[in-house]
Design a protein around this motif. Sequence first.
Motif, PDB file in Angstrom:
ATOM      1  N   GLN A   1     -11.586   1.591   3.286  1.00 25.76           N
ATOM      2  CA  GLN A   1     -10.962   0.775   4.320  1.00 25.76           C
ATOM      3  C   GLN A   1     -12.018   0.012   5.110  1.00 25.76           C
ATOM      4  OE1 GLN A   1      -8.437   3.091   6.901  1.00 25.76           O
ATOM      5  NE2 GLN A   1      -6.635   2.739   5.629  1.00 25.76           N
ATOM      6  N   ILE A   2     -11.654  -1.208   5.524  1.00 24.79           N
ATOM      7  CA  ILE A   2     -12.491  -2.008   6.416  1.00 24.79           C
ATOM      8  C   ILE A   2     -11.603  -2.539   7.533  1.00 24.79           C
ATOM      9  CG2 ILE A   2     -13.884  -4.089   6.666  1.00 24.79           C
ATOM     10  CD1 ILE A   2     -14.836  -3.796   3.852  1.00 24.79           C
ATOM     11  N   ALA A   3     -11.925  -2.159   8.760  1.00 26.11           N
ATOM     12  CA  ALA A   3     -11.170  -2.610   9.939  1.00 26.11           C
ATOM     13  C   ALA A   3      -9.675  -2.346   9.798  1.00 26.11           C
ATOM     14  CB  ALA A   3     -11.419  -4.095  10.174  1.00 26.11           C
ATOM     15  N   GLY A   4      -9.328  -1.220   9.179  1.00 28.19           N
ATOM     16  CA  GLY A   4      -7.928  -0.846   9.041  1.00 28.19           C
ATOM     17  C   GLY A   4      -7.241  -1.424   7.821  1.00 28.19           C
ATOM     18  N   PHE A   5      -7.943  -2.260   7.035  1.00 26.57           N
ATOM     19  CA  PHE A   5      -7.361  -2.856   5.837  1.00 26.57           C
ATOM     20  C   PHE A   5      -7.819  -2.072   4.603  1.00 26.57           C
ATOM     21  CE2 PHE A   5      -7.453  -6.442   8.807  1.00 26.57           C
ATOM     22  CZ  PHE A   5      -6.153  -6.905   8.691  1.00 26.57           C
ATOM     23  N   ASN A   6      -6.868  -1.744   3.741  1.00 26.80           N
ATOM     24  CA  ASN A   6      -7.195  -1.038   2.503  1.00 26.80           C
ATOM     25  C   ASN A   6      -7.818  -1.991   1.495  1.00 26.80           C
ATOM     26  OD1 ASN A   6      -6.212   1.488   3.310  1.00 26.80           O
ATOM     27  ND2 ASN A   6      -4.121   0.945   2.753  1.00 26.80           N
ATOM     28  N   ILE A   7      -8.932  -1.592   0.921  1.00 22.73           N
ATOM     29  CA  ILE A   7      -9.610  -2.381  -0.105  1.00 22.73           C
ATOM     30  C   ILE A   7      -9.391  -1.699  -1.446  1.00 22.73           C
ATOM     31  CG2 ILE A   7     -11.774  -3.422  -0.835  1.00 22.73           C
ATOM     32  CD1 ILE A   7     -10.747  -4.358   1.913  1.00 22.73           C
ATOM     33  N   SER A   8      -8.778  -2.412  -2.377  1.00 18.90           N
ATOM     34  CA  SER A   8      -8.460  -1.825  -3.676  1.00 18.90           C
ATOM     35  C   SER A   8      -9.360  -2.395  -4.765  1.00 18.90           C
ATOM     36  CB  SER A   8      -6.990  -2.085  -4.039  1.00 18.90           C
ATOM     37  OG  SER A   8      -6.777  -3.447  -4.323  1.00 18.90           O
ATOM     38  N   LEU A   9      -9.281  -1.786  -5.932  1.00 14.29           N
ATOM     39  CA  LEU A   9     -10.148  -2.140  -7.046  1.00 14.29           C
ATOM     40  C   LEU A   9      -9.997  -3.600  -7.456  1.00 14.29           C
ATOM     41  CD1 LEU A   9     -12.134  -1.215  -9.276  1.00 14.29           C
ATOM     42  CD2 LEU A   9     -10.138  -0.562 -10.639  1.00 14.29           C
TER      43      LEU A   9
ATOM     44  N   ASP B   1       0.831  -1.190   0.000  1.00 18.18           N
ATOM     45  CA  ASP B   1       0.000   0.000   0.000  1.00 18.18           C
ATOM     46  C   ASP B   1       0.875   1.253   0.000  1.00 18.18           C
ATOM     47  OD1 ASP B   1      -2.438  -1.333  -0.007  1.00 18.18           O
ATOM     48  OD2 ASP B   1      -2.434  -1.578   2.161  1.00 18.18           O
ATOM     49  N   ALA B   2       2.168   1.077   0.151  1.00 20.52           N
ATOM     50  CA  ALA B   2       3.150   2.150   0.051  1.00 20.52           C
ATOM     51  C   ALA B   2       4.464   1.519  -0.395  1.00 20.52           C
ATOM     52  CB  ALA B   2       3.310   2.886   1.376  1.00 20.52           C
ATOM     53  N   GLU B   3       5.380   2.371  -0.868  1.00 21.15           N
ATOM     54  CA  GLU B   3       6.632   1.847  -1.412  1.00 21.15           C
ATOM     55  C   GLU B   3       7.792   1.928  -0.419  1.00 21.15           C
ATOM     56  OE1 GLU B   3       4.123   1.258  -3.926  1.00 21.15           O
ATOM     57  OE2 GLU B   3       4.340   3.428  -3.822  1.00 21.15           O
ATOM     58  N   VAL B   4       7.849   2.991   0.373  1.00 19.27           N
ATOM     59  CA  VAL B   4       9.025   3.194   1.226  1.00 19.27           C
ATOM     60  C   VAL B   4       8.617   3.882   2.523  1.00 19.27           C
ATOM     61  CG1 VAL B   4       9.531   5.358   0.031  1.00 19.27           C
ATOM     62  CG2 VAL B   4      11.343   4.231   1.327  1.00 19.27           C
TER      63      VAL B   4
END
Length: 380
Positions: free
Chosen positions: A316-324, A97-100
């Motif tokens: 987001q659901i419960a702190g988790f990122n939901i992507s396409l 969800d991020a690179e660095v």
Amino acid sequence: MKILKIFWKSLKEQARDPVTLGLSLLVGPFFVLLYWLMIPSGSTTYGVLVQNLDTGPRGREAITLLETLAYPSGDPLLDVISVSDQERAEDLLKDRDAEVLLIIPANFSEKLKAAYQGEIQNPAEITLVGDLTNPYYAVGAVMAASVLDEFVQVQTGDIRPVKFAEIALGDSEGRSEFDLYIPGILIISVVMLVFIISMTITYEVEAGTLRRLQMTSMKASDLLIGISLPTILLGVVSLLLTMFVAILLGFSSQGSIWAALIIGGITAVAVVGVGLIVAAFSKSVSQAFIIANFPLIFFMFFSGAVYPIPRIILFQIAGFNISLYDVLPPTHAVMALNKILTLGAGLADVMYEIISLLVLSLLYYLVGILIFQRRHLRLQ
């Protein structure tokens, strides 16, 4: 004249197969739309998490400079997110969800001030943390480091009172380029089974097996499950064989191979479901082969199996990122295998991916059965 007649005949034959014709015409525009959604600005934005431990003003000023870095079009080049919990930040890196992760030390402002005054001290250490197997990490890390390097030069008159340290997640530092592709290839070896399941079931339709079953006490579900189970087993064997060859050629797994087999088996359930959907819309084995290519392309290229793609976060659901692309089961399978085989994670560490994969696989399978029953198993 004969050519013209054959031309019109071919056009009419293509029109009789609207499913194949429609998919052939729409797949290109649809992919253009998806890539436009992936990169709406026309360029990739790299996620940089910043943990600012500096109590002085220079750390905040450096972060502001990172936020202003942009393409000539004005679109941001870095997506800068401030974090306070390093463990949570590393979880985001593992999920890509991020690179660095950039850690600015507590004495950053102090060291810059001392250097500006001509005092010689030990340099402050700026830390870069990331998954070195993520191809976007190198770009994001170099850009962030370049911005900070330039900031330090401006603040101190070309004296550089800082040094950069790099921390690799898991064993990502020791992975070869060959190792990077293995998790995705393992999932592709399972996804390829969409051809077998769709063509096998379509053959049973063509051969009249389903019609004959309707006149016996055997249920159609018995046939579908009976065909599905060997295919799921074949998916596990295919993944195991692929893993065996990879190990022979130098691949080294940092996690449990049994965990990888479990993930492969669950993924195979989703592939069988897709195969049922393909068979539901196929009138012949050859048509099933053609149609099966389309879900195969989506599973291969939009799950990150062939090459990592930027995640499009929806909510987001419960702190988790939901992507396409989380609607594609192989997306979670590839993510889980990357964590297990590259970062040495255990099953408990990828429980979110496993649960998501299991739910989606069962959903795909049930939808496949329902659609197939509606199109082929209703009593005439």
